[in-house]
Design a protein around this motif. Structure first.
Motif, PDB file in Angstrom:
ATOM      1  N   PRO A   1      52.732  21.325   6.235  1.00  0.00           N
ATOM      2  CA  PRO A   1      51.596  21.546   5.321  1.00  0.00           C
ATOM      3  C   PRO A   1      51.259  20.308   4.486  1.00  0.00           C
ATOM      4  O   PRO A   1      52.090  19.417   4.322  1.00  0.00           O
ATOM      5  CB  PRO A   1      52.083  22.678   4.423  1.00  0.00           C
ATOM      6  CG  PRO A   1      53.563  22.526   4.411  1.00  0.00           C
ATOM      7  CD  PRO A   1      53.951  21.966   5.739  1.00  0.00           C
ATOM      8  N   TYR A   2      50.066  20.270   3.991  1.00  0.00           N
ATOM      9  CA  TYR A   2      49.591  19.252   3.045  1.00  0.00           C
ATOM     10  C   TYR A   2      49.668  17.819   3.582  1.00  0.00           C
ATOM     11  O   TYR A   2      50.042  16.898   2.873  1.00  0.00           O
ATOM     12  CB  TYR A   2      50.334  19.346   1.701  1.00  0.00           C
ATOM     13  CG  TYR A   2      50.299  20.727   1.112  1.00  0.00           C
ATOM     14  CD1 TYR A   2      49.085  21.302   0.730  1.00  0.00           C
ATOM     15  CD2 TYR A   2      51.468  21.482   0.978  1.00  0.00           C
ATOM     16  CE1 TYR A   2      49.046  22.592   0.213  1.00  0.00           C
ATOM     17  CE2 TYR A   2      51.439  22.759   0.455  1.00  0.00           C
ATOM     18  CZ  TYR A   2      50.222  23.313   0.079  1.00  0.00           C
ATOM     19  OH  TYR A   2      50.185  24.583  -0.433  1.00  0.00           O
TER      20      TYR A   2
ATOM     21  N   ILE B   1      52.122  11.304  -2.686  1.00  0.00           N
ATOM     22  CA  ILE B   1      53.113  11.408  -3.773  1.00  0.00           C
ATOM     23  C   ILE B   1      54.399  10.713  -3.353  1.00  0.00           C
ATOM     24  O   ILE B   1      55.014   9.967  -4.115  1.00  0.00           O
ATOM     25  CB  ILE B   1      53.389  12.881  -4.115  1.00  0.00           C
ATOM     26  CG1 ILE B   1      52.138  13.498  -4.720  1.00  0.00           C
ATOM     27  CG2 ILE B   1      54.557  13.005  -5.085  1.00  0.00           C
ATOM     28  CD1 ILE B   1      52.297  14.937  -5.104  1.00  0.00           C
ATOM     29  N   GLY B   2      54.797  10.944  -2.108  1.00  0.00           N
ATOM     30  CA  GLY B   2      56.037  10.344  -1.590  1.00  0.00           C
ATOM     31  C   GLY B   2      56.007   8.821  -1.653  1.00  0.00           C
ATOM     32  O   GLY B   2      56.959   8.193  -2.132  1.00  0.00           O
ATOM     33  N   ILE B   3      54.879   8.235  -1.228  1.00  0.00           N
ATOM     34  CA  ILE B   3      54.836   6.765  -1.186  1.00  0.00           C
ATOM     35  C   ILE B   3      54.843   6.182  -2.597  1.00  0.00           C
ATOM     36  O   ILE B   3      55.488   5.162  -2.857  1.00  0.00           O
ATOM     37  CB  ILE B   3      53.613   6.251  -0.364  1.00  0.00           C
ATOM     38  CG1 ILE B   3      53.749   4.742  -0.096  1.00  0.00           C
ATOM     39  CG2 ILE B   3      52.296   6.494  -1.086  1.00  0.00           C
ATOM     40  CD1 ILE B   3      54.837   4.359   0.823  1.00  0.00           C
TER      41      ILE B   3
ATOM     42  N   ARG C   1      47.656  19.515  -2.253  1.00  0.00           N
ATOM     43  CA  ARG C   1      48.343  20.668  -2.865  1.00  0.00           C
ATOM     44  C   ARG C   1      47.601  21.045  -4.136  1.00  0.00           C
ATOM     45  O   ARG C   1      47.106  20.181  -4.857  1.00  0.00           O
ATOM     46  CB  ARG C   1      49.783  20.267  -3.244  1.00  0.00           C
ATOM     47  CG  ARG C   1      50.759  20.216  -2.098  1.00  0.00           C
ATOM     48  CD  ARG C   1      52.063  19.653  -2.615  1.00  0.00           C
ATOM     49  NE  ARG C   1      52.697  20.606  -3.516  1.00  0.00           N
ATOM     50  CZ  ARG C   1      53.819  21.255  -3.225  1.00  0.00           C
ATOM     51  NH1 ARG C   1      54.420  21.047  -2.066  1.00  0.00           N
ATOM     52  NH2 ARG C   1      54.349  22.093  -4.068  1.00  0.00           N
ATOM     53  N   ARG C   2      47.617  22.344  -4.444  1.00  0.00           N
ATOM     54  CA  ARG C   2      46.875  22.777  -5.625  1.00  0.00           C
ATOM     55  C   ARG C   2      47.571  22.306  -6.906  1.00  0.00           C
ATOM     56  O   ARG C   2      46.919  21.930  -7.882  1.00  0.00           O
ATOM     57  CB  ARG C   2      46.749  24.304  -5.631  1.00  0.00           C
ATOM     58  CG  ARG C   2      45.652  24.778  -6.556  1.00  0.00           C
ATOM     59  CD  ARG C   2      45.538  26.282  -6.602  1.00  0.00           C
ATOM     60  NE  ARG C   2      45.212  26.863  -5.299  1.00  0.00           N
ATOM     61  CZ  ARG C   2      45.217  28.161  -5.041  1.00  0.00           C
ATOM     62  NH1 ARG C   2      45.537  29.013  -5.990  1.00  0.00           N
ATOM     63  NH2 ARG C   2      44.910  28.616  -3.854  1.00  0.00           N
ATOM     64  N   ASP C   3      48.931  22.278  -6.890  1.00  0.00           N
ATOM     65  CA  ASP C   3      49.641  21.921  -8.132  1.00  0.00           C
ATOM     66  C   ASP C   3      49.593  20.421  -8.433  1.00  0.00           C
ATOM     67  O   ASP C   3      49.580  20.008  -9.590  1.00  0.00           O
ATOM     68  CB  ASP C   3      51.101  22.416  -8.079  1.00  0.00           C
ATOM     69  CG  ASP C   3      51.807  21.993  -6.811  1.00  0.00           C
ATOM     70  OD1 ASP C   3      51.162  21.381  -5.940  1.00  0.00           O
ATOM     71  OD2 ASP C   3      53.029  22.246  -6.685  1.00  0.00           O
ATOM     72  N   THR C   4      49.596  19.562  -7.403  1.00  0.00           N
ATOM     73  CA  THR C   4      49.591  18.114  -7.666  1.00  0.00           C
ATOM     74  C   THR C   4      48.209  17.494  -7.502  1.00  0.00           C
ATOM     75  O   THR C   4      47.943  16.414  -8.035  1.00  0.00           O
ATOM     76  CB  THR C   4      50.545  17.381  -6.702  1.00  0.00           C
ATOM     77  OG1 THR C   4      50.092  17.614  -5.357  1.00  0.00           O
ATOM     78  CG2 THR C   4      51.971  17.854  -6.854  1.00  0.00           C
ATOM     79  N   GLY C   5      47.372  18.144  -6.720  1.00  0.00           N
ATOM     80  CA  GLY C   5      46.055  17.589  -6.453  1.00  0.00           C
ATOM     81  C   GLY C   5      46.061  16.484  -5.417  1.00  0.00           C
ATOM     82  O   GLY C   5      45.060  15.793  -5.225  1.00  0.00           O
TER      83      GLY C   5
END
Lengths: 291, 69
Positions: A4-5, A20-22, A10-14
């Motif tokens: 997913p994503y 986000i990982g990088i 994602r709705r929580d992080t946008g």
């Protein structure tokens, strides 16, 4: 199973997950390189006058490598933009150019710059013997000009066996221009174009030498920092090139046909990493080559 | 931050580097006075101007293509 994503946020992080990982990964990289840069700066500030090597790196080659990395950052963004516009042919061209830039940078570094250092030799003279080698150091001339004294004699070592054989009592060095003609005002500053070693041979007695070695990491804190930071940076460049190569294999093109936005996101993440690596070099170059 | 934003940050730092190298070459030229440094300074300042123009064009194009919103 569908991960997913990878495309949608994602709705929580946008954000989609890989972005986000990088950024978390790049934050850890900032700490890694930040620590090394801090160590270099403090080592340099702690060095006494004339003790810190200067002007030993090839500035034109370093400048060329800097230009290559800046160009590669441009091509990687263009590759990403081509994917966003669903132009696979342009994507392939720009990604190939990016890979070529990365490979050229590594080839120059590993086949020219580093080996050039391994062939060079430097001997730090003991304080009480500096006067004996005044003809190679020119410290009276530097004192008159208010410049830091020289303590090291550099060049190409003729008798390399002297490094390990205690029975050989002296080093024979084909001097660098700075030691062959130390009172020449042109030698007061480092040269933009590196000058080749001269034919002038100096014989330096081992008992007058505080420390001598080839230009390896153990030569000085300067070269230890130089090889650590440029080596680590080179490893990052290699990692980036490998990831870009993966973006050019048939599996990636199958992903493009199936879900082009997913490949574009992968290229964006790899491109962010590549920009960071290039940004590190923007700091490495002036710190080591110019200052 | 997306790759577009990071690319603009990168171009800003590259421009500052080019300006820095230009100033370094001017400083060495004033103290040593070799023509190669003057040439280096001119090339560096030209590169800095080129990077600024590229950065502006890049931003405008990304905005036009709606890749920067």
């Amino acid at each position: 199973m569908e991960i997913p994503y990878t495309v949608s946020a994602r709705r929580d992080t946008g954000l989609w997950n890989a972005k986000i990982g990088i950024w978390l990964f790049l934050a850890s990289e900032v700490m890694l390189f930040g620590g090394l840069f801090s160590a270099y700066i403090f080592l340099r500030l702690d060095a006494g006058p004339g003790e810190w090597p200067h002007g030993l790196l090839n500035v034109p080659v370093g400048t060329m490598n800097t230009a290559i990395l800046i160009a590669s950052s441009v091509t990687v963004v263009l590759a990403w933009a081509a994917l966003k516009m669903r132009d696979l042919t342009r994507y392939k061209i720009y990604m190939t150019l990016t890979i070529l830039c990365g490979v050229t940078f590594l080839v120059v570094k590993l086949s020219y710059e580093w080996p050039q250092k391994f062939e060079h030799f430097g001997a730090f003279i003991k304080e009480d013997a500096l006067g004996k080698y005044e003809q190679y150091l020119g410290n009276r001339h530097l004192l008159e000009k208010g410049l830091a004294p020289r303590k090291e004699i550099t060049g190409h070592l003729h008798n390399k066996e002297a490094l390990n054989d205690p029975n050989i009592k002296e080093y024979e060095i084909a001097l660098d221009p700075v030691n062959a003609d130390p009172t020449n005002p042109a030698m007061d500053r480092p040269h933009f174009w590196p000058l080749p070693a001269t034919d002038k041979i100096a014989t330096i007695e081992k008992e007058d030498v505080q420390y001598a070695n080839m230009f390896l990491p153990k030569h000085s804190a300067y070269f230890a920092s130089y090889f650590t930071i440029t080596g680590l940076h080179g490893a990052h460049v290699l990692g980036g090139v490998l990831v870009f190569c993966y973006m050019m294999v048939p599996a990636s093109f199958r992903l493009y046909r199936h879900n082009p936005e997913h490949l574009a996101n992968r290229v964006e993440v790899a491109g962010l990493f590549w920009h960071f690596v290039d940004l590190v070099w923007i700091f490495v170059f002036p710190l080591f080559y110019l200052l | 931050m997306s790759i577009k934003g990071f690319h603009i940050v990168f171009i800003v730092f590259s421009t500052l580097l080019a300006l820095g190298i230009g100033c370094y070459c001017v400083w060495i030229d004033l103290t040593v006075g070799e023509p190669v440094y003057r040439t280096g300074a001119i090339v560096s300042f030209v590169c800095a101007v080129g990077l600024i123009i590229y950065g502006v064009l890049f931003y405008r194009k990304m905005k036009r293509l709606r890749l920067i919103t």
